[in-house]
Design an enzyme around this catalytic site. Sequence first.
Site, PDB file in Angstrom:
ATOM      1  N   GLU A  41       0.814  -1.310   0.168  1.00 12.42           N
ATOM      2  CA  GLU A  41       0.102  -0.140   0.034  1.00 12.42           C
ATOM      3  C   GLU A  41       0.987   1.335  -0.066  1.00 12.42           C
ATOM      4  O   GLU A  41       1.778   1.312   0.758  1.00 12.42           O
ATOM      5  CB  GLU A  41      -0.893   0.037   1.116  1.00 12.42           C
ATOM      6  CG  GLU A  41      -1.882   1.250   1.150  1.00 12.42           C
ATOM      7  CD  GLU A  41      -2.550   1.190   2.633  1.00 12.42           C
ATOM      8  OE1 GLU A  41      -3.535   1.867   2.643  1.00 12.42           O
ATOM      9  OE2 GLU A  41      -2.434   0.472   3.726  1.00 12.42           O
ATOM     10  N   LYS A 123      -9.490   2.040  -2.416  1.00  8.34           N
ATOM     11  CA  LYS A 123      -9.703   1.454  -1.080  1.00  8.34           C
ATOM     12  C   LYS A 123     -11.141   2.022  -0.412  1.00  8.34           C
ATOM     13  O   LYS A 123     -11.315   3.128  -0.512  1.00  8.34           O
ATOM     14  CB  LYS A 123      -8.227   1.933  -0.221  1.00  8.34           C
ATOM     15  CG  LYS A 123      -8.698   1.289   1.236  1.00  8.34           C
ATOM     16  CD  LYS A 123      -7.344   1.971   2.073  1.00  8.34           C
ATOM     17  CE  LYS A 123      -7.280   1.474   3.453  1.00  8.34           C
ATOM     18  NZ  LYS A 123      -6.140   2.005   4.293  1.00  8.34           N
ATOM     19  N   CYS A 158      -5.460  -3.056   3.157  1.00  8.99           N
ATOM     20  CA  CYS A 158      -5.194  -3.023   4.600  1.00  8.99           C
ATOM     21  C   CYS A 158      -6.369  -3.026   5.874  1.00  8.99           C
ATOM     22  O   CYS A 158      -6.735  -4.082   5.971  1.00  8.99           O
ATOM     23  CB  CYS A 158      -4.292  -1.721   4.456  1.00  8.99           C
ATOM     24  SG  CYS A 158      -3.233  -1.533   6.115  1.00  8.99           S
TER      25      CYS A 158
END
Length: 268
Positions: A41, A123, A158
Site C-alpha cells: 500500500e 480502497k 489494509c
Amino acid sequence: MRVVCVQLGVEGGAVEDNVAAAIEATREAAANGADLVVLPELFDVGYFAFESYARAAQGLAGDRLGRFAAVAGEEDVNVLAGTVVEDLAASAAAGVDVPADEGLANTAVLFDRSGDRRLVYRKRHLFGYGSEETTRMVPGEREPVTEIEGVRVGVTTCYDLRFPEQFRRMVEAGVDCVLVPSAWPYPRVEHWRTLGRARAIENLAYVAAVNGSGAFGGDALCGRTTVYDPWGTTLASAGEEPTTVTAEVDPDRVAAVREEFPALRDRR
C-alpha cells in the site's frame, strides 16, 4: 500461479526512490519466474507521509503507473501496483470512470503481461485512527474481480481486512485469491496475523497480505507479509525487514477445499 509479494522498504515522501526500488524488485521477481508481483500500500509515497499525498498524486494515465505497465509488458509478468495516490480529477480528464470528480484515492492497479489494466480497486474503508487518510482521500465504491493465469483474483487494502463482508462479496463473485496490499503498523501485529488468516479460513480462499517495511517518524510498519492457503495455513511469511515472499496459488486447490469442507454452501 507463482505470486511474489514484495515487502518493500518505503521511505516517506521519497517517491522516485520508492518507485525505482519497486521497479527493480519487480524485474528481479519476473526474472526468477514470478507470474504475479504484488506491491504494498502506498509504496510510492509512504502511507504516513500525509503531507506528500497531493504532491505525489497522478491520474491512472500518468507516467508513474505507465512505468509499471511498461515493466509488466517488458518482463512478461502481471503486476499489482498496489497502491498509489490517484488524482481523481486527472483520471476523469483521461476518461476514467471515477467515484468523484476531484480529490485523491488510495488506488491499486493490476496490469497483465501485456501491460494492460485488468483491475482498478480504490480502497473502500479509509483509516481514521491516528491517520489523516479519511480527510485526504475519497473512498472507493467497487470490488472488482478479474481472472489472470486461470485464477480469479480480487483486491482489498489494509484496513479492509477488518470488514469480512467485503471479502464474502468477492467470494460470491468467484474469487480464488484476495490480494491485500497494506501499510500495517506496529503495535497491531497480532491483528495483522489473525485477520489475514481469518479471511482465508472463512472464505476458503487464498489471501496474500503484502505489507511494507520502514519507519515514518513515530510510526513503523510491521512487515510480516504472509500468504495463506484456503485452510488458513501459512504458505510463506516474512519478518519485518525488506524482502520478498513467494507462494504458489492453485485454483484447483480452492475448488477441492470447498468441496471437501462445504461451509460456504451451509450459510443461512
